[in-house]
Design a protein around this motif. Sequence first.
Motif, PDB file in Angstrom:
ATOM      1  N   SER A 124      10.229   1.255   6.875  1.00  0.00           N
ATOM      2  CA  SER A 124       9.985  -0.177   5.464  1.00  0.00           C
ATOM      3  C   SER A 124       7.941   0.298   5.335  1.00  0.00           C
ATOM      4  O   SER A 124       8.449   0.146   4.562  1.00  0.00           O
ATOM      5  CB  SER A 124       9.638  -1.114   6.714  1.00  0.00           C
ATOM      6  OG  SER A 124      11.597  -1.908   7.003  1.00  0.00           O
ATOM      7  N   GLY A 125       7.447   1.304   6.485  1.00  0.00           N
ATOM      8  CA  GLY A 125       5.696   0.608   6.574  1.00  0.00           C
ATOM      9  C   GLY A 125       5.834   2.134   5.711  1.00  0.00           C
ATOM     10  O   GLY A 125       4.727   1.813   4.804  1.00  0.00           O
ATOM     11  N   GLY A 154       9.380   5.074  13.662  1.00  0.00           N
ATOM     12  CA  GLY A 154       9.549   4.244  13.887  1.00  0.00           C
ATOM     13  C   GLY A 154      11.227   5.033  14.646  1.00  0.00           C
ATOM     14  O   GLY A 154      11.047   5.699  15.445  1.00  0.00           O
ATOM     15  N   THR A 155      12.486   3.858  14.021  1.00  0.00           N
ATOM     16  CA  THR A 155      13.639   4.138  15.564  1.00  0.00           C
ATOM     17  C   THR A 155      13.806   5.692  15.335  1.00  0.00           C
ATOM     18  O   THR A 155      13.993   5.664  16.344  1.00  0.00           O
ATOM     19  CB  THR A 155      14.476   3.460  14.538  1.00  0.00           C
ATOM     20  OG1 THR A 155      14.165   2.116  14.777  1.00  0.00           O
ATOM     21  CG2 THR A 155      16.058   3.699  15.069  1.00  0.00           C
ATOM     22  N   MET A 187       7.360 -10.081   5.522  1.00  0.00           N
ATOM     23  CA  MET A 187       7.987  -9.536   6.479  1.00  0.00           C
ATOM     24  C   MET A 187       8.725  -8.311   5.917  1.00  0.00           C
ATOM     25  O   MET A 187       9.657  -8.804   4.721  1.00  0.00           O
ATOM     26  CB  MET A 187       8.611 -10.281   7.578  1.00  0.00           C
ATOM     27  CG  MET A 187       9.892 -11.363   6.692  1.00  0.00           C
ATOM     28  SD  MET A 187      10.262 -12.258   7.886  1.00  0.00           S
ATOM     29  CE  MET A 187      11.370 -13.326   7.054  1.00  0.00           C
ATOM     30  N   ALA A 188       9.650  -7.117   6.106  1.00  0.00           N
ATOM     31  CA  ALA A 188      10.462  -6.777   6.111  1.00  0.00           C
ATOM     32  C   ALA A 188      11.134  -6.039   6.481  1.00  0.00           C
ATOM     33  O   ALA A 188      11.938  -5.858   7.696  1.00  0.00           O
ATOM     34  CB  ALA A 188      10.099  -4.265   5.900  1.00  0.00           C
ATOM     35  N   LEU A 215      17.135  -0.164   0.878  1.00  0.00           N
ATOM     36  CA  LEU A 215      17.899  -0.915  -0.030  1.00  0.00           C
ATOM     37  C   LEU A 215      17.379  -2.351  -0.018  1.00  0.00           C
ATOM     38  O   LEU A 215      16.829  -2.405  -0.974  1.00  0.00           O
ATOM     39  CB  LEU A 215      19.747  -2.126  -0.384  1.00  0.00           C
ATOM     40  CG  LEU A 215      20.593   0.048  -0.701  1.00  0.00           C
ATOM     41  CD1 LEU A 215      21.837  -0.226  -0.922  1.00  0.00           C
ATOM     42  CD2 LEU A 215      20.365   0.543  -1.743  1.00  0.00           C
ATOM     43  N   LYS A 216      16.530  -3.092   1.009  1.00  0.00           N
ATOM     44  CA  LYS A 216      16.539  -4.562   0.312  1.00  0.00           C
ATOM     45  C   LYS A 216      14.718  -3.932  -0.079  1.00  0.00           C
ATOM     46  O   LYS A 216      13.839  -4.476  -0.411  1.00  0.00           O
ATOM     47  CB  LYS A 216      16.780  -5.527   1.532  1.00  0.00           C
ATOM     48  CG  LYS A 216      16.586  -7.001   1.867  1.00  0.00           C
ATOM     49  CD  LYS A 216      17.391  -7.715   1.979  1.00  0.00           C
ATOM     50  CE  LYS A 216      16.084  -8.949   1.648  1.00  0.00           C
ATOM     51  NZ  LYS A 216      17.218 -10.600   1.812  1.00  0.00           N
ATOM     52  N   VAL A 217      14.280  -3.225   1.128  1.00  0.00           N
ATOM     53  CA  VAL A 217      13.167  -3.074   1.564  1.00  0.00           C
ATOM     54  C   VAL A 217      12.512  -2.520   0.448  1.00  0.00           C
ATOM     55  O   VAL A 217      11.472  -3.435  -0.088  1.00  0.00           O
ATOM     56  CB  VAL A 217      12.412  -2.355   3.245  1.00  0.00           C
ATOM     57  CG1 VAL A 217      11.077  -1.616   2.238  1.00  0.00           C
ATOM     58  CG2 VAL A 217      13.372  -2.282   3.760  1.00  0.00           C
ATOM     59  N   GLY A 218      12.853  -1.477  -0.573  1.00  0.00           N
ATOM     60  CA  GLY A 218      12.764  -1.974  -1.618  1.00  0.00           C
ATOM     61  C   GLY A 218      12.318  -2.310  -2.772  1.00  0.00           C
ATOM     62  O   GLY A 218      11.180  -3.055  -3.362  1.00  0.00           O
TER      63      GLY A 218
END
Length: 499
Positions: free
Chosen positions: A22-23, A50-51, A393-394, A404-407
């Motif tokens: 996300s970042g 991240g993960t 927030m993401a 898909l949503k983060v974009g």
Amino acid sequence: MPSDAILTDAPLDVLILGAGISGIGAGHYLRTEHPSKSFAILESRPRPGGTWDLFKYPGIRSDSDLNTFGYEFKPWLDPQAIADAPRIVDYLHEAISEDRLDEKIVYNRRAVGMDWSEPDQLWNVTVRRTDSDGDDDAFTVQARWVFAGTGYYNYDEGFTPEFPGRERFTGRIVHPQHWPEDLDYRGKRVVVIGSGATGVTLVPSMADDAAHVTMLQRTPTYVIPVPREDVISDAMKKVLGERRGYALSRKKNILQQKALYNFCQKYPRPARAIIRGINKAFLPRDFDVDTHFNPPYNPWDQRLCVVPNGDLFKAIKKGSASIETGRIATFTETGILLEDGRELSADIIVTATGLNLQLFGGMEITVDGEPVNFADTTAYRGMMLSGLPNFAMAIGYTNSSWTLKVGLLCEYFCRVLSYQDANGYTSVRAVEPEGLEKRPLLDFGAGYVKRALDRLPKQGTVSPWTMTMAVASDVKQLRNGEIVDEFLDYRKAPATAVV
């Protein structure tokens, strides 16, 4: 590698929290849509990813296809569609390099608290070093906006229930979130507790080297085989070119995901029957499908688990892995005793029992010194929280690929920044209307969500206060959504504010 000076020389336009998927995505959109804005990415670990960099357990991979889990702006060209973590990390490193984000990421720094100053129109973010044991190394970073790309898991500690008799077990107990580098399971009997995404990944990955691997589940999970490689998408890229082929493969896979989800939600009984039939075809002829692959809930009430090329079923069919369904009575010296009297022998027990949910890395947030109780806030367009100025927030999809949503969130975020700049506004906050009917932020049956519901923000039942889980809805709400409406309170800086 940038020093702390990038954080403290002057107020940043945007401080991004987290150098995960996300970042890094947010960094790209700022680079391309707002190249003149100053920003930095704060990462608590020594590396990005991240993960995908944190988890080291055997076989770790995506459970979404990378043609949709990858960024819209950067084609995924590896032949693996259900990709392992090292390939995803390489992809993220490429994204960092292509956008020159390596000069923006400050590692080993964690935001532990932040306070909004209305007179100054700034966030004052308290940052600590994570590579030092000192208590006096905190410093303050000032930012006009904070973009939280921290996900919603507690990356310091996974979830492990209290197991009776745990101290009696003479073997080794490990949690996948903290996989020991020195763990040698070759020739050992392994019991993996849990049948979620981590469990179904671990069992086939360990089965070839272990003496035997048993997946112990209290409740069955829906598991479906998928091809590790997406040959149709690969053909599209070869014929149409990397970018056009990637764009088309994303659309294809988005439609596939939507069709599967909608079918499961609308026709749960036929969906259950189809999944059972697939399971039965992949498993040994005498396998008890109705005990071990017959969840008490409907398909997609919780996330479906995917197994690339049916690897879990193949391990069971080969005899190197098995499944047991039952409740744990107690750990014993040599394994696990179930309530029905069966005992599972083990040299190693892996508690793949899930994660703990934690928003924003556990930060304490205040506005003009007043603490923010997240449970009292409501999500606006799934991106802002009511009452928090200049805070984004993401949180991605739970029923599809996270990215898909983060974009779409990043697109909306950049449009808000442009509107503020064009009209001289220095802050914006979402204002919840009176009488708004609410429901849980994540309307999802996973255990980690249920355990945290009382600490999470809420969502409304009507747009733009809904946390949608569909790309088409978010294209309307985010890509094409209004950036000026009755719920957004734009403000200009007082004469004394820092601008």
